[in-house]
Design a protein around this motif. Structure first.
Motif, short mmCIF file in Angstrom:
data_model
loop_
_atom_site.label_atom_id
_atom_site.label_comp_id
_atom_site.label_asym_id
_atom_site.label_seq_id
_atom_site.Cartn_x
_atom_site.Cartn_y
_atom_site.Cartn_z
N ARG A 105 0.89 -1.41 0.02
CA ARG A 105 0.21 -0.11 0.12
C ARG A 105 0.81 1.07 -0.01
O ARG A 105 0.64 2.25 -0.67
CB ARG A 105 -0.82 0.21 1.15
CG ARG A 105 -1.64 1.21 1.60
CD ARG A 105 -2.91 1.49 0.57
NE ARG A 105 -3.55 2.60 0.92
CZ ARG A 105 -4.02 3.52 -0.13
NH1 ARG A 105 -4.23 3.09 -1.08
NH2 ARG A 105 -5.09 4.26 0.42
N LEU A 106 1.90 1.18 0.65
CA LEU A 106 2.89 2.33 0.99
C LEU A 106 3.41 2.67 -0.46
O LEU A 106 3.78 3.86 -0.97
CB LEU A 106 3.78 2.16 1.88
CG LEU A 106 3.42 3.03 3.19
CD1 LEU A 106 4.42 2.61 4.38
CD2 LEU A 106 3.48 4.33 2.92
N VAL A 156 1.07 5.84 6.03
CA VAL A 156 -0.41 5.67 5.56
C VAL A 156 -1.58 6.60 6.05
O VAL A 156 -2.24 7.18 5.25
CB VAL A 156 -0.75 4.07 5.61
CG1 VAL A 156 -2.15 4.00 5.14
CG2 VAL A 156 0.33 3.21 4.91
#
Length: 567
Positions: free
Chosen positions: A229-230, A309
């Motif tokens: 995700r990062l 995030v």
């Protein structure tokens, strides 16, 4: 209760505890003031050393660096942890066996020279003033947000508290205060990390959450891992890929080495190993220190990733195209009041947007990340206040140790051993306290006007330690051929080169502080390693053309390394 009230309450209670310990353990002799009479149990000394070493740079700034730069921030993790191992194995036990009060004590006797001792004092003072500036900057950041005062006011408050327990208790008071501070700072660091790990991944241990799959609000897996995700967010918004480095390899090596060797040359950490009864206890306390340190350092990468995030999601919104200014999270307005977050509406759409390219409208000081994370993730108010107390504990614990080195370097090494050898024990103790008071006043200026963010300032201090004291200490332990002239020339050359390089890029020509202008592509944070190599080379060359080391000094070096009586 609101955050401000809770912060006043929790921080006030911790400050009362620190001052109470100082009054209870007030030093009544120079031995108590300098090394706590050498009677500190290894476990407590390990805990105190961990608090002394895990400064504001570790608690406040390190996770912020890793959060902002990702993989490149690992140089700080590798350098600082590797350096402590080097210190524990190759330096601390031998200096404990030597059995004196300070690092200049060792250098003065090993190199049979008052001048060598004086040069070591100068080096120690430069290192400590640079380091303490970073610590008190951290104190100012905490106070400016949670007590709603100017950073300068926060620095003065912190200095006043440090003065009370450092000047009254000396090493004895500082040691037991740091035990309390370790308990506070590690609890304050781990509580939000565990909360957020459970919320984002379902794992109670942040270290496992770091490599785990993200979950949604119902606790179901999203099919996407945290680092996945990062990386996606980072590249989409114009940042470097989170798990890929952008620094030149040689600069990474130099920064890591400067931090590593600098750790092994830090006088305020080394002196902690003089406080245990025996050489064996020095090794044992080093083991305990490593255990206490790893709790935080294994958590930092996870907390940094969680924070990254959540920060991007909070600013850019669920759809990733920005949040309307009137709907911006409260934490942004809170930190804007301190000047550590700034928003400029470049396209006049009244939306906040955060990116790594020309679309960016947000300026975020990386030193706020750990402190702001509980607010960003909507944790309870008591957790926010607890983190503030933990940040202050980290900064104040290291500041006290640094202040003690400054005062002992002046009172014991400069006055008692050089300029005023006939002063009494009582007079020496008085001069130590006066030196601490003067040191606080001088350090307050550097804390209010530091040459960078907290971890960068601290990294410079480590570079100075690597460039000046580390070679003299290591060669003094493991070589019988290094002469006083060689050691003095090496320390002066290493310190002078390192300070000149840092001074040029940080103060004289800050606009040139980039890889295009750095010598061989080495940043000011990494130049300490090059200066250290120069120090070694100069010391060895000068020693070859000067008189040999006296026989009694060579015997002393042999005795320090001998396993006999190493109990």
């Amino acid at each position: 209760m609101d955050v401000k009230t809770l912060t006043y309450l929790i921080v006030g209670m911790t400050f009362a505890l620190y001052i109470g310990i100082a009054l209870w353990t007030k030093a009544r002799s120079t031995k108590e003031f300098y090394v706590a009479s050498g009677h500190v149990p290894p476990v407590l000394n390990g805990m105190a050393t961990a608090a002394d070493w895990m400064s504001a740079a570790s608690f406040i700034s390190l996770a912020g660096i890793v959060s902002f730069v990702g993989y490149d921030g690992s140089v700080y993790l590798m350098g600082w942890t590797g350096g402590y191992v080097l210190l524990a194995l190759c330096v601390a036990p031998y200096l404990r066996k030597f059995g004196q009060y300070t690092v200049p004590d060792f250098i003065g006797q090993r190199y049979y020279s008052r001048l060598a001792r004086t040069v070591a004092v100068v080096c120690a003072i430069f290192i400590c003033f640079t380091y303490i500036a970073g610590q008190m900057r951290g104190v100012g950041v905490v106070f400016s947000r949670f007590l709603e005062v100017e950073i300068s006011v926060g620095v003065y408050i912190g200095m006043a508290v440090v003065f009370c327990y450092a000047v009254l208790g000396g090493m004895k008071g500082i040691t037991y205060t740091q035990v309390a501070q370790y308990c506070i700072l590690i609890f304050a660091f781990m509580v939000p990390a565990i909360f957020i790990s459970i919320m984002m991944t379902g794992h109670i241990f942040p270290q496992l959450g770091f490599g785990a799959e993200l979950i949604d609000s119902m606790g179901n897996g999203t099919g996407q891992y945290l680092l996945q995700r990062l990386d996606g967010l980072s590249t989409e918004l114009g940042f470097n890929e989170y798990t890929q480095g952008s620094k030149a390899t040689f600069d990474v090596v130099c920064i890591t080495a400067a931090l590593m060797f600098g750790t092994a040359g830090l006088p305020h950490v080394i002196v902690r190993f003089f406080t245990v009864p025996k050489m064996k206890d020095a090794r044992t306390s080093a083991m305990w220190t490593l255990i206490f340190i790893v709790v935080m350092y294994s958590t930092i990468p996870a907390l940094a990733a969680f924070s990254r995030v959540n920060t991007i999601n909070a600013i850019n919104g669920p759809e990733g195209n920005g949040v309307a200014a009137e709907q911006a999270p409260a934490w942004i307005e809170n930190w804007q009041q301190t000047g550590l977050i700034k928003w400029q509406d470049n396209n006049n759409d009244n939306k906040l947007f955060y990116s790594g390219d020309e679309r960016n409208e947000m300026t975020i000081d990386r030193d706020i990340m750990v402190l702001a994370t509980p607010e960003i993730t909507n944790l309870p108010a008591w957790v926010i206040a607890l983190v503030a107390a933990g940040g202050l504990a980290a900064a104040l614990s290291t500041s006290a140790g640094l202040l003690l080195v400054i005062s002992t370097s002046i009172s014991h090494d400069l006055l008692k051993k050089n300029l005023m050898p006939n002063i009494s024990d009582r007079q020496e103790l008085g001069y130590a306290r006066i030196a601490a008071a003067v040191g606080i006043l001088m350090a307050s200026y550097f804390a209010i006007h530091p040459p960078g963010f907290v971890a960068a300032v601290v990294a410079i201090a480590f570079g100075l330690a690597a460039a000046s004291l580390f070679p003299a200490i290591v060669m003094g332990i493991f070589s019988k051929s290094i002469t006083k002239e060689g050691a003095i020339a090496g320390m002066l050359t290493g310190l002078g080169f390192c300070m000149s390089y840092i001074g040029y890029f940080k103060f004289y020509a800050p606009e040139s502080n980039n890889s295009e202008h750095w010598w061989f592509g080495v940043s000011p944070e990494g130049i300490g390693f090059i200066a250290m190599l120069i120090n070694f080379a100069v010391a060895i060359l000068v020693s070859k053309v000067t008189n040999k080391v006296p026989a009694e000094v060579a015997s002393m070096v042999e005795a320090i390394r001998s396993p006999k009586a190493a109990i």
